[in-house]
Design a protein around this motif. Structure first.
Motif, PDB file in Angstrom:
ATOM      1  N   CYS A   9      -7.995   3.620  -5.787  1.00 42.66           N
ATOM      2  CA  CYS A   9      -7.061   2.514  -5.544  1.00 42.66           C
ATOM      3  C   CYS A   9      -7.769   1.266  -5.024  1.00 42.66           C
ATOM      4  O   CYS A   9      -7.157   0.191  -4.984  1.00 42.66           O
ATOM      5  CB  CYS A   9      -6.006   2.937  -4.533  1.00 42.66           C
TER       6      CYS A   9
ATOM      7  N   ASN B  34       0.823  -1.210   0.000  1.00 42.76           N
ATOM      8  CA  ASN B  34       0.000   0.000   0.000  1.00 42.76           C
ATOM      9  C   ASN B  34       0.855   1.258   0.000  1.00 42.76           C
ATOM     10  O   ASN B  34       0.470   2.292  -0.552  1.00 42.76           O
ATOM     11  CB  ASN B  34      -0.935   0.014   1.206  1.00 42.76           C
TER      12      ASN B  34
ATOM     13  N   ALA C 256      -1.409   3.878   2.423  1.00 37.59           N
ATOM     14  CA  ALA C 256      -1.453   4.357   1.038  1.00 37.59           C
ATOM     15  C   ALA C 256      -1.795   5.843   0.989  1.00 37.59           C
ATOM     16  O   ALA C 256      -1.196   6.612   0.233  1.00 37.59           O
ATOM     17  CB  ALA C 256      -2.467   3.547   0.226  1.00 37.59           C
TER      18      ALA C 256
ATOM     19  N   THR D  46      -8.244   5.658  -1.139  1.00 29.81           N
ATOM     20  CA  THR D  46      -7.335   4.561  -0.769  1.00 29.81           C
ATOM     21  C   THR D  46      -7.902   3.666   0.329  1.00 29.81           C
ATOM     22  O   THR D  46      -7.162   2.885   0.931  1.00 29.81           O
ATOM     23  CB  THR D  46      -5.993   5.130  -0.273  1.00 29.81           C
TER      24      THR D  46
ATOM     25  N   GLY E 131       0.257   4.071  -2.793  1.00 32.17           N
ATOM     26  CA  GLY E 131      -0.065   5.469  -2.531  1.00 32.17           C
ATOM     27  C   GLY E 131       0.858   6.424  -3.255  1.00 32.17           C
ATOM     28  O   GLY E 131       0.426   7.447  -3.804  1.00 32.17           O
TER      29      GLY E 131
END
Length: 376
Positions: A295, A144, A186, A266, A148
């Motif tokens: 995401c 993650n 993230a 996220t 990100g």
């Protein structure tokens, strides 16, 4: 893993490269690291090529490079970026350990298939990340973090203007206003990257502790006028909100979102349907040219209503990018991190030169999802 031991456990990794996957669950550095723990390594030919690792790199590190069937036949344990398909499971001999993100939270049928095949399943998604001894095994956190970072770059590339303020002979261009929804690992990486690119960044998360984390990175915290004080779930992950909380959150976020040029979402809940953070009404309220990077987009849904894997442009001119595979686009570094996670999980179970399970240990009890020993 300090002193080198005689290798008594054999660990294998297959080639998982596909249109959406470039990572590999073993890197040359980890081959050397595992050998010190008494583990020898096998890898399928070409498995690391998409992550910029050649077969020669693995050979020099001490691994054997073999055909897939040979890896499967010889390995005591197999490590995966994701999880083996049904076809691969059918080729794995009983007693083999399978380590990866096995989807045990939502896919009972898959766990049952592991049991039926006589396979020991170690599901990294079940990792109790609050344990200090588990930190280096936390694949979700490591991947993650990569995701990100990449999400901010994808958003900047898709946005039709600059992220930073630019002063030119033709005038001054204002900086992009970026909203990050979900300030976990993230989200924090997306905040930091967007800030470094010069955007004005605001973020929101249901966890109360996230405000300090967001502000420590120089971003603003979006005040929705709502209180989800029980927003942190078990193990430190975001919890799924109740229906009433989701409705209130969505209405508030939809209203606030209109003031932003770029939105990055996220908020993943491991193995479960992600919370919806932006409805169709919120998307429709964005100005033409706005960009959304979701995401969490997957077959289970996403944080944005109507998002799907890939890129789409709404009738209102908003670009929605469903991007669950972003870590794979930073394949070399993502593989380095992931391989360390998988290797440390494996090493945890190597005891007296063999793979073993002790369900009295919290990590063992949490991670072993199939092939658990029965009481005598």
């Amino acid at each position: 893993m300090a002193a080198t031991q005689e290798a008594t456990v054999v660990f294998g990794v297959l080639n998982e490269t596909s249109e959406t996957e470039s990572r590999v669950a073993l890197t040359p550095d980890i081959v050397t690291r595992l050998r010190k723990a008494g583990v020898s390594c096998l890898i399928e030919r070409g498995a690391g090529r998409a992550a910029q690792y050649t077969d020669d790199d693995y050979v020099k590190a001490g691994a054997e490079v073999l055909a897939a069937d040979e890896v499967i036949a010889k390995a005591d344990a197999l490590g995966f970026v994701d999880r083996p398909s049904a076809a691969v499971l059918g080729r794995i001999k009983p007693g083999t350990w399978v380590i990866g993100m096995l989807g045990s939270f939502t896919d009972a049928d898959y766990v049952a298939a592991l049991e039926k095949a006589g396979i020991v399943g170690v599901g990294i998604e079940k990792l109790p990340r609050q344990l200090s001894s588990a930190q280096s095994m936390d694949e979700m956190t490591s991947q993650n973090s990569v995701m990100g970072y990449k999400a901010a770059l994808v958003a900047a590339n898709a946005y039709g203007s600059f992220f930073p303020m630019m002063t030119t002979a033709a005038g001054t261009i204002r900086p992009a206003k970026v909203l990050i929804l979900g300030a976990g690992i993230a989200g924090l990486q997306a905040i930091g990257t967007a800030k470094r690119l010069g955007a004005v960044v605001t973020a929101y998360d249901v966890r109360p502790a996230s405000r300090g984390e967001v502000e420590s990175l120089g971003a603003k915290f979006l005040d929705l006028g709502l209180d989800f004080s029980a927003g942190q779930g078990e193990g430190g992950y975001a919890r799924a909100l109740s229906a009433e909380e989701q409705a209130a959150q969505q209405a508030a976020v939809d209203k606030k979102a209109a003031g932003f040029d770029v939105i990055i979402t996220t908020a993943k809940v491991p193995g479960r349907k992600p919370p919806m953070l932006l409805t169709k009404a919120g998307v429709d309220g964005l100005k033409r040219g706005a960009v959304i990077v979701d995401c969490a987009a997957s077959e289970l849904g996403g944080n944005v209503e109507g998002s799907k894997v890939g890129t789409q442009v709404t009738e209102g001119g908003v670009t929605i990018i469903g991007a669950p595979y972003l870590a794979s686009e930073v394949a070399n570094t993502a593989s380095n991190l992931l391989a360390r996670n998988v290797a440390d999980v494996l090493a945890h179970f190597v005891r007296d030169g063999k793979l073993g399970i002790d369900l009295s240990q919290e990590l063992d009890d949490a991670l072993v999802v199939a092939g658990r020993p029965t009481a005598a």
